[in-house]
Design an enzyme around this catalytic site. Structure first.
Site, PDB file in Angstrom:
ATOM      1  CB  CYS A 236      -0.986  -0.027   1.157  1.00 12.48           C
ATOM      2  SG  CYS A 236      -0.265   0.139   2.810  1.00 12.48           S
ATOM      3  CG  HIS A 283      -4.632   0.079   3.497  1.00  9.47           C
ATOM      4  ND1 HIS A 283      -3.890  -0.916   2.903  1.00  9.47           N
ATOM      5  CD2 HIS A 283      -5.484   0.540   2.534  1.00  9.47           C
ATOM      6  CE1 HIS A 283      -4.283  -1.068   1.644  1.00  9.47           C
ATOM      7  NE2 HIS A 283      -5.238  -0.179   1.395  1.00  9.47           N
ATOM      8  CG  HIS A 295      -6.555   0.120  -2.193  1.00  9.05           C
ATOM      9  ND1 HIS A 295      -6.703  -0.708  -1.107  1.00  9.05           N
ATOM     10  CD2 HIS A 295      -7.580  -0.177  -3.045  1.00  9.05           C
ATOM     11  CE1 HIS A 295      -7.764  -1.483  -1.291  1.00  9.05           C
ATOM     12  NE2 HIS A 295      -8.315  -1.169  -2.442  1.00  9.05           N
TER      13      HIS A 295
END
Length: 320
Positions: A236, A283, A295
């Site tokens: 990420c 994240h 993402h």
């Protein structure tokens, strides 16, 4: 024909066996795809935290190396200065020894040729000042050198400890990944899902944010690869790092550290190129407009376009 007593005993034994086997059979029941998916999601969330911790440690090692290099560059000139000061003090001591079996009093009471008492007093005072200055300079240089050397040694020791932690972290991640991929095989028949490239239109965004957005669209379909920052795979924070690196901006490879670098903004201020943070800074995704983010989701999946509300956002940031 069997006696009734033996027949009854056989029936009881058979019933007992069935009763014992029944719970074992139930215990061996295969979990449903839904149950496995829940386990996979939980394991993936835990693994992402471990991966981001690994990434943070990697960033700290980079900082330690940079600090060690800076300290190392300063150490050598300081060492040379310390050596020079030491030599000057040694020379001063030698001169004092050569000049002097004579005490200060005898030097004053036994004028040499063409010298007055005031001249001799001035010479002695100057000699004392030179000696004090050189010794003070030597002491200060030696202290600076010693302090810098201690900092360098501490930094190198920290690097060694961090490298050991990194190796242990890598081993743990690889073990957790093996379990996760096995669960995915059991649930979906494959450890990974094949991603497809984005073929739709890319929103027109100007400036450096536009470069980052276009990069992110180009990464769609590439696999999640832990601790990777492209070009063949990303995690990420590796994806957001790479997207903004293409635009000439530097971000650390860790979601929480990226949060510390961006300017905090509100939901209503979101523009394409901004970062959206989730899972207690575990994240991060790149906002691309229209309520969407791009993402790198988790191990076994590929970079994808998703709703900004795919999870509850933690916060929003703008790269400066």
């Amino acid at each position: 024909m069997l006696p009734v007593r033996i027949l009854l005993r056989s029936l009881v034994a058979a019933g007992l066996s069935a009763a014992l086997l029944a719970p074992m059979t139930a215990a061996r029941a295969e979990p449903s795809v839904g149950e496995l998916t829940q386990r996979i999601n939980k394991a993936s969330a835990e693994l992402e935290k471990v991966v981001e911790s690994y990434n943070k440690l990697n960033e700290e090692i980079k900082e330690s190396r940079a600090a060690a290099a800076t300290l190392g560059a300063r150490i050598e000139p300081l060492r040379q200065q310390a050596d020079q000061s030491r030599a000057e003090v040694a020379e001063l001591a030698t001169r004092a020894y050569k000049l002097g079996g004579l005490s200060t009093a005898s030097a004053l009471l036994s004028p040499s040729e063409g010298s007055s008492l005031m001249n001799r007093l001035g010479a002695l005072e100057q000699l004392a000042r030179d000696r004090d200055r050189q010794i003070a300079g030597f002491d200060a240089t030696q202290r600076r050198y010693t302090d810098e050397k201690a900092r360098l040694d501490a930094t190198l020791a920290r690097q060694t400890a961090q490298a050991k932690q990194l190796a242990a972290g890598k081993k743990r991640i690889e073990g957790e990944l093996a379990k996760l991929y096995e669960m995915r095989r059991e649930a979906y028949g494959s450890a990974t899902s094949a991603g497809s490239r984005y073929t739709g239109s890319v929103p027109a965004v100007s400036g450096k944010a536009g470069v980052a957005v276009r990069y992110a669209y180009g990464a769609i379909g590439k696999p999640y690869v832990w601790a990777a920052e492209g070009p063949n795979g990303y995690d990420c924070s590796g994806l957001t790092l790479a997207a903004w690196k293409a635009a000439g901006k530097s971000l650390p490879h860790n979601a929480a550290m990226q949060w510390d670098k961006v300017a905090r903004i509100g939901r209503g201020e979101l523009k394409p190129g901004d970062l959206v943070f989730y899972s207690g800074l575990g994240h991060v995704a790149l906002f691309v407009g229209g309520g969407k983010v791009i993402h790198a989701p988790r191990a076994g999946e590929s970079v994808k376009l998703a709703s900004v509300d795919m999870m509850t956002p933690y916060g929003y940031g703008r790269v400066r």
